[in-house]
Design a protein around this motif. Structure first.
Motif, mmCIF file in Angstrom:
data_model
loop_
_atom_site.group_PDB
_atom_site.id
_atom_site.type_symbol
_atom_site.label_atom_id
_atom_site.label_comp_id
_atom_site.label_asym_id
_atom_site.label_seq_id
_atom_site.Cartn_x
_atom_site.Cartn_y
_atom_site.Cartn_z
ATOM 1 N N ASP A 1 0.865 -1.092 0.091
ATOM 2 C CA ASP A 1 0.169 -0.212 0.072
ATOM 3 C C ASP A 1 0.806 1.280 -0.182
ATOM 4 O OD1 ASP A 1 -2.258 -1.614 -0.115
ATOM 5 O OD2 ASP A 1 -2.523 -1.058 2.327
ATOM 6 N N ILE A 2 1.875 1.254 0.698
ATOM 7 C CA ILE A 2 2.644 2.673 0.933
ATOM 8 C C ILE A 2 3.471 2.878 -0.294
ATOM 9 C CG2 ILE A 2 4.811 1.440 2.026
ATOM 10 C CD1 ILE A 2 4.966 3.906 3.945
ATOM 11 N N ASP A 3 3.925 1.519 -1.047
ATOM 12 C CA ASP A 3 4.516 1.621 -1.989
ATOM 13 C C ASP A 3 3.754 2.461 -3.303
ATOM 14 O OD1 ASP A 3 6.904 0.593 -1.047
ATOM 15 O OD2 ASP A 3 6.590 -1.335 -1.893
ATOM 16 N N ARG A 4 2.572 1.884 -3.280
ATOM 17 C CA ARG A 4 1.524 2.177 -4.252
ATOM 18 C C ARG A 4 1.321 3.697 -4.052
ATOM 19 N NH1 ARG A 4 -1.314 -1.361 -4.101
ATOM 20 N NH2 ARG A 4 -3.143 -0.718 -2.384
ATOM 21 N N TYR A 5 0.960 4.273 -2.991
ATOM 22 C CA TYR A 5 0.626 5.310 -2.668
ATOM 23 C C TYR A 5 1.764 6.559 -2.754
ATOM 24 C CZ TYR A 5 -3.974 3.938 -0.453
ATOM 25 O OH TYR A 5 -5.051 3.202 -0.543
ATOM 26 N N ASN A 6 2.890 6.065 -2.573
ATOM 27 C CA ASN A 6 4.026 6.837 -2.898
ATOM 28 C C ASN A 6 4.155 7.093 -4.276
ATOM 29 O OD1 ASN A 6 4.797 7.342 -0.225
ATOM 30 N ND2 ASN A 6 6.178 5.487 -0.061
ATOM 31 N N MET A 7 3.956 6.339 -5.309
ATOM 32 C CA MET A 7 4.033 6.378 -6.643
ATOM 33 C C MET A 7 2.947 7.445 -7.045
ATOM 34 S SD MET A 7 4.242 3.450 -9.582
ATOM 35 C CE MET A 7 5.382 2.593 -8.830
ATOM 36 N N LEU A 8 1.938 7.132 -6.640
ATOM 37 C CA LEU A 8 0.583 8.268 -7.029
ATOM 38 C C LEU A 8 0.940 9.429 -6.436
ATOM 39 C CD1 LEU A 8 -2.470 5.837 -6.111
ATOM 40 C CD2 LEU A 8 -1.316 6.566 -8.331
ATOM 41 N N LEU A 9 1.603 9.702 -5.208
ATOM 42 C CA LEU A 9 2.136 10.843 -4.703
ATOM 43 C C LEU A 9 3.035 11.673 -5.556
ATOM 44 C CD1 LEU A 9 1.774 12.857 -2.609
ATOM 45 C CD2 LEU A 9 3.475 11.619 -1.121
ATOM 46 N N LYS A 10 3.771 10.896 -6.197
ATOM 47 C CA LYS A 10 4.811 11.559 -7.298
ATOM 48 C C LYS A 10 3.895 12.289 -8.494
ATOM 49 C CE LYS A 10 8.698 8.802 -6.268
ATOM 50 N NZ LYS A 10 9.585 7.351 -6.489
ATOM 51 N N ASN A 11 2.766 11.492 -8.678
ATOM 52 C CA ASN A 11 2.036 12.006 -9.992
ATOM 53 C C ASN A 11 0.964 13.214 -9.415
ATOM 54 O OD1 ASN A 11 3.467 10.790 -11.825
ATOM 55 N ND2 ASN A 11 2.385 8.986 -11.372
ATOM 56 N N ASP A 12 0.994 13.277 -7.999
ATOM 57 C CA ASP A 12 -0.047 14.398 -7.566
ATOM 58 C C ASP A 12 -1.359 13.845 -7.611
ATOM 59 O OD1 ASP A 12 -0.709 16.395 -6.165
ATOM 60 O OD2 ASP A 12 -0.855 17.709 -7.570
ATOM 61 N N ALA A 13 -1.480 12.293 -7.525
ATOM 62 C CA ALA A 13 -2.629 11.772 -7.820
ATOM 63 C C ALA A 13 -3.291 11.174 -6.588
ATOM 64 C CB ALA A 13 -2.485 10.419 -8.974
ATOM 65 N N VAL A 14 -2.813 11.592 -5.424
ATOM 66 C CA VAL A 14 -3.454 11.005 -4.037
ATOM 67 C C VAL A 14 -3.074 11.957 -3.119
ATOM 68 C CG1 VAL A 14 -1.389 9.841 -3.393
ATOM 69 C CG2 VAL A 14 -3.543 9.015 -2.590
ATOM 70 N N THR B 1 -3.480 10.605 2.828
ATOM 71 C CA THR B 1 -3.778 9.082 2.519
ATOM 72 C C THR B 1 -2.403 8.292 2.697
ATOM 73 O OG1 THR B 1 -5.504 9.326 1.057
ATOM 74 C CG2 THR B 1 -4.507 7.421 0.820
ATOM 75 N N VAL B 2 -1.416 9.085 2.376
ATOM 76 C CA VAL B 2 0.096 8.372 2.250
ATOM 77 C C VAL B 2 0.515 8.277 3.822
ATOM 78 C CG1 VAL B 2 2.286 8.854 1.551
ATOM 79 C CG2 VAL B 2 0.652 9.345 -0.081
ATOM 80 N N ASP B 3 0.159 9.307 4.488
ATOM 81 C CA ASP B 3 0.484 9.386 5.741
ATOM 82 C C ASP B 3 -0.171 8.122 6.578
ATOM 83 O OD1 ASP B 3 2.144 11.349 5.370
ATOM 84 O OD2 ASP B 3 0.818 12.890 6.304
ATOM 85 N N GLN B 4 -1.224 7.969 6.263
ATOM 86 C CA GLN B 4 -2.109 6.868 6.897
ATOM 87 C C GLN B 4 -1.616 5.492 6.389
ATOM 88 O OE1 GLN B 4 -6.023 7.717 5.745
ATOM 89 N NE2 GLN B 4 -6.476 9.442 7.211
ATOM 90 N N ALA B 5 -1.163 5.446 5.173
ATOM 91 C CA ALA B 5 -0.399 4.158 4.708
ATOM 92 C C ALA B 5 0.811 3.785 5.689
ATOM 93 C CB ALA B 5 -0.376 4.236 3.441
ATOM 94 N N THR B 6 1.487 5.037 5.798
ATOM 95 C CA THR B 6 2.748 4.858 6.511
ATOM 96 C C THR B 6 2.579 4.465 7.833
ATOM 97 O OG1 THR B 6 3.799 6.545 5.048
ATOM 98 C CG2 THR B 6 4.783 6.128 6.995
ATOM 99 N N ALA B 7 1.729 5.221 8.548
ATOM 100 C CA ALA B 7 1.214 4.708 9.937
ATOM 101 C C ALA B 7 0.768 3.182 9.901
ATOM 102 C CB ALA B 7 0.280 5.585 10.787
ATOM 103 N N ALA B 8 0.226 2.794 9.092
ATOM 104 C CA ALA B 8 -0.264 1.441 8.982
ATOM 105 C C ALA B 8 0.644 0.408 8.799
ATOM 106 C CB ALA B 8 -1.586 1.248 7.933
#
Length: 376
Positions: free
Chosen positions: A120-133, A137-144
């Motif tokens: 999850d965190i790998d996917r959200y980080n990729m989306l964050l680079k494209n400003d798509a998330v 949401t990334v912070d929550q994935a990191t905490a999880a």
């Protein structure tokens, strides 16, 4: 009549004086006392101080369970030597095996959650680079992810605890030694840390514990550094001497302030298992005065008011000497000082002697041996 009485008394006194004078002339000096002597010689003298001791195992342990349950297996013969790591007792393992298996499953579950959180965190980080998330949401994935990782650590700790409890269900020998009589039987319930199962003792080498007073501590510290193969011997309860000699292993750390004593432990080899834990014996410690010492028959010693004397013969005169005695050696005794090597020590006839008495080593004259021959 008066003159006649005076004359008779004078004659009587004269006769009496003559008789006394005649007896004094005939008495003369007292005869010399016949004696027997031996020459004082130095001989190798090795004598020992005795201390009552107790045999102790240098390594002994009481077996007690660390988990509760019922005894389901006993895997040894009482009184035998058991090897290190050998299984001795088994406590009902079913509960602990089930707990272990559950802990293994929990670890697998925690690792699966961690893997999902990692993806999850790998996917959200990729989306964050494209400003798509959103950043939230990334912070929550990191905490999880961090939570899942900590759950894996918790599960691993629980697995280790379950594995330990399962291992405690089998009680093994901590070292090679002789095991005693079991204190529990099959089916008995045991309580952790309370129920005594058995005792194991190492048998080779063993120690002999003796109690010494505080004045002797320095002596034993010196013996610890300079003892020889003959310094320490052991007398067994049957009176026989043990075949091997010992050496000091330790002097206790302090002195008992009530008794002024401490404990010394002397180590002895025990390859034949002849010495048993708890056996009594007499530890013999070589005395510092051992060596070439004057040795004389004990019967030559006279005791007077707690002091000891011997008589020596010199030029037909008996001379009395105060002596300092060492220990007895069978029928002889060691003389530490008071006489010299080569002195003629009187052994017979000492009951009739005084200092400077006349003595003779000749046999006493037999009746009829002197004077006129007997009439035929």
């Amino acid at each position: 009549m008066k003159h006649t009485s005076i004359y008779i008394l004078a004659v009587t006194a004269t006769v009496t004086w003559s008789a006394c004078g005649s007896k004094q002339q005939q008495a003369g000096p007292p005869p010399a006392t016949p004696i027997s002597v031996v020459e004082a010689k130095k001989t190798p003298a090795a004598y020992y101080d005795n201390y009552q001791g107790i045999v102790v195992a240098l390594n002994t342990v009481e077996l007690r369970s660390q988990v509760s349950g019922f005894i389901t297996g006993i895997f040894f013969k009482e009184g035998d030597v058991v090897q290190k790591g050998q299984a001795l007792y088994e406590i009902d393992r079913r509960k602990y095996l089930a707990a272990f298996q559950q802990a293994q499953a929990n670890v697998l579950s925690a690792k699966a959650n961690l893997s999902k959180a990692q993806k999850d965190i790998d996917r959200y980080n990729m989306l964050l680079k494209n400003d798509a998330v959103a950043r939230q949401t990334v912070d929550q994935a990191t905490a999880a992810y961090e939570t899942a990782r900590s759950q894996v650590a918790v599960a691993n700790a629980a697995l280790a605890s379950a594995r330990t409890d399962l291992s405690y269900a089998t009680i093994s020998a901590p070292f090679t030694g002789r095991i005693g009589i079991s204190q529990v039987r099959l089916g008995a319930q045991v309580t952790p840390g309370t129920t005594l199962l058995n005792t194991i003792s190492a048998e080779n080498p063993v120690g002999i514990d003796v109690v010494i007073n505080e004045q002797q501590i320095d002596r034993f510290y010196k013996l610890m550094k300079s003892s020889t193969d003959t310094t320490f011997r052991l007398q067994l309860p049957n009176g026989q001497m043990y075949g091997s000699t010992g050496k000091i292993l330790a002097v206790d750390r302090g002195v008992n302030n009530q008794t002024g004593s401490t404990i010394v432990r002397v180590q002895f080899p025990n390859p034949n298992k002849e010495l048993k834990d708890g056996m009594s014996g007499v530890l013999q410690v070589l005395n510092d005065d051992s060596g070439n010492r004057i040795q004389i028959p004990y019967k030559a010693v006279v005791e007077q008011m707690g002091e000891f004397f011997v008589f020596t013969a010199q030029d037909s005169i008996a001379l009395q000497h105060k002596v300092n005695l060492g220990p007895r050696v069978k029928d002889d005794v060691i003389v530490l000082d008071g006489i010299n090597e080569g002195d003629k020590v009187i052994t017979e006839g000492i009951q009739r002697l005084r200092d400077s008495s006349k003595v003779t080593t000749a046999a006493p004259a037999q009746p009829g041996a002197q004077g006129k021959p007997a009439a035929k």
